[in-house]
Write an enzyme that holds these catalytic residues in place. Structure first.
Site, PDB file in Angstrom:
ATOM      1  NE  ARG A 197      -2.661   1.138   3.499  1.00  0.00           N
ATOM      2  CZ  ARG A 197      -3.356   0.920   4.448  1.00  0.00           C
ATOM      3  NH1 ARG A 197      -4.400   0.344   4.488  1.00  0.00           N
ATOM      4  NH2 ARG A 197      -2.828   1.166   5.758  1.00  0.00           N
ATOM      5  CE  LYS A 227      -2.116   4.987   7.031  1.00  0.00           C
ATOM      6  NZ  LYS A 227      -3.535   5.645   7.702  1.00  0.00           N
ATOM      7  CD  GLU A 286     -11.871   5.630   4.463  1.00  0.00           C
ATOM      8  OE1 GLU A 286     -11.908   4.869   5.257  1.00  0.00           O
ATOM      9  OE2 GLU A 286     -10.835   5.907   3.350  1.00  0.00           O
TER      10      GLU A 286
END
Ligand SMILES: Cc1ncc(COP(=O)(O)O)c(C=O)c1O
Length: 340
Positions: free
Chosen positions: A83, A185, A221
């Protein structure tokens, strides 16, 4: 385990603490150096670093767990490594090889072994890897140099007195654009969430729920965690969107729901005005594993799922299964556990 630090393992929160050593590696002239462990917890970087001005930086979060038989293990660190590569690619930073990432995690855990909470407190060692663009550039362009670091802190069990549901409110703000950086992220997403979070807390909620930025009709989210719901016919359902951070906890729960709990699993749209389809709901992520959602406040009405006071049975079972694997009490799928 070496000499223990004087830490009250049962009362840890999620707070910074300077641990003994951190890993640092630098990228210059097209390659990463070997990296080293250092005592200094201050970084000295150019005032013109892109990380400071243009948000060219990303991070990760994962934990090391002590098992009953005294081992220390990481949970799916390869997934965090991959990720982070995706995050780096999205904002034109050099990728850290998966092996280098996992090796650096192991080095940091070993070098700070006295800070790894012993088994039985629900506490863990949280690792915070990050990559930042540094060097002398002023224009909006990728940095000439990069730093990859990992530091660690001991953190407490998220739920001290047992799992407890909390309520969330739906935000009018967006955290990421449809084709923006929501899947990565990167710090900018979190800066964008600070105000929404603070307003939700002021209204008495644990955090806010973000809807899809294009239509504001679908759940994306839950604060800094992914959403899941358990339908009345026992399906595990979680939103599918290009602007959601792909939660490693979420994908792990999907696997466990399907293969350990024999549930049907669906990754698809979840409409904010169709919450009635769920008998339970939760938020999932590394920090809490699962936070049961008591209710969601939308257009001044609170929709309660299972209960505002108690966690539902399916949510509880999922939580126990995943925690059991992380702490080495239950055998996990192949490759999920990496011993330090
Ligand atoms: C925005 C956001 N969503 C979801 C998650 C959960 O992801 P994970 O399960 O990999 O910790 C996080 C935490 O990393 C996050 O910051």
């Amino acid at each position: 385990m070496g000499k223990m630090k004087k830490i009250d393992w049962s009362n840890l929160g999620f707070d910074y603490m300077k641990t003994d050593l951190r890993y640092i590696s630098r990228w210059k002239d097209g390659k990463w150096d070997d990296g080293e462990l250092v005592e200094d917890n201050k970084l000295s970087i150019s005032e013109a670093s892109t990380a400071l001005h243009y948000g060219q930086q990303c991070f990760e979060g994962l934990k090391a767990y002590s098992t009953k038989d005294g081992k220390v293990q990481l949970f799916r660190p390869d997934e965090n490594a991959k990720r982070m590569q995706e995050s780096c690619k999205r904002i034109l930073m050099p990728e850290v090889p998966v092996d280098k990432f996992i090796d650096a995690c192991k080095q940091v855990v070993k070098a700070n072994i006295d800070y790894v909470p012993p088994y039985g407190h629900g506490a863990t060692l949280y690792l915070r890897p990050f990559v930042i663009g540094v060097g002398d550039t002023v224009g909006v362009k990728p940095a000439p140099e990069y730093i990859f670091c990992i530091f660690c802190i001991p953190v407490g069990a998220y739920f001290k007195g047992g799992m407890a549901p909390v309520n969330f409110t739906v935000s009018d703000y967006d955290r990421a654009a449809p084709f923006g950086t929501g899947k990565a992220k990167v710090g900018g997403n979190y800066a964008a969430s600070l105000q929404a979070h603070e307003e939700a807390v002021k209204k008495g909620f644990a955090d806010c729920i973000y809807l899809d930025p294009a239509t504001h009709t679908k759940i994306e989210e839950v604060g800094a965690a992914n959403f899941f719901g358990i339908t009345k016919d026992d399906k595990f359902v979680t939103p599918n969107s290009s602007s959601i951070l792909p939660s490693i906890t979420k994908y792990s729960l999907m696997y466990l729901a399907e293969n350990y709990l024999k549930m049907q699993v669906e990754e698809r749209d979840v409409y904010i005005d169709k919450l009635d389809e769920f008998k339970e709901a939760g938020a999932c992520g590394t920090a809490a594993v699962i936070t049961p959602i008591g209710g969601i406040d939308y257009k001044d009405e609170l929709h309660v799922f299972y209960s505002e006071a108690e966690v539902g049975p399916v949510t509880k079972k999922l939580y126990e299964t995943l925690c059991g694997i992380q702490f080495g009490e239950i055998e996990g799928p192949e490759g999920w556990i990496v011993e330090v």
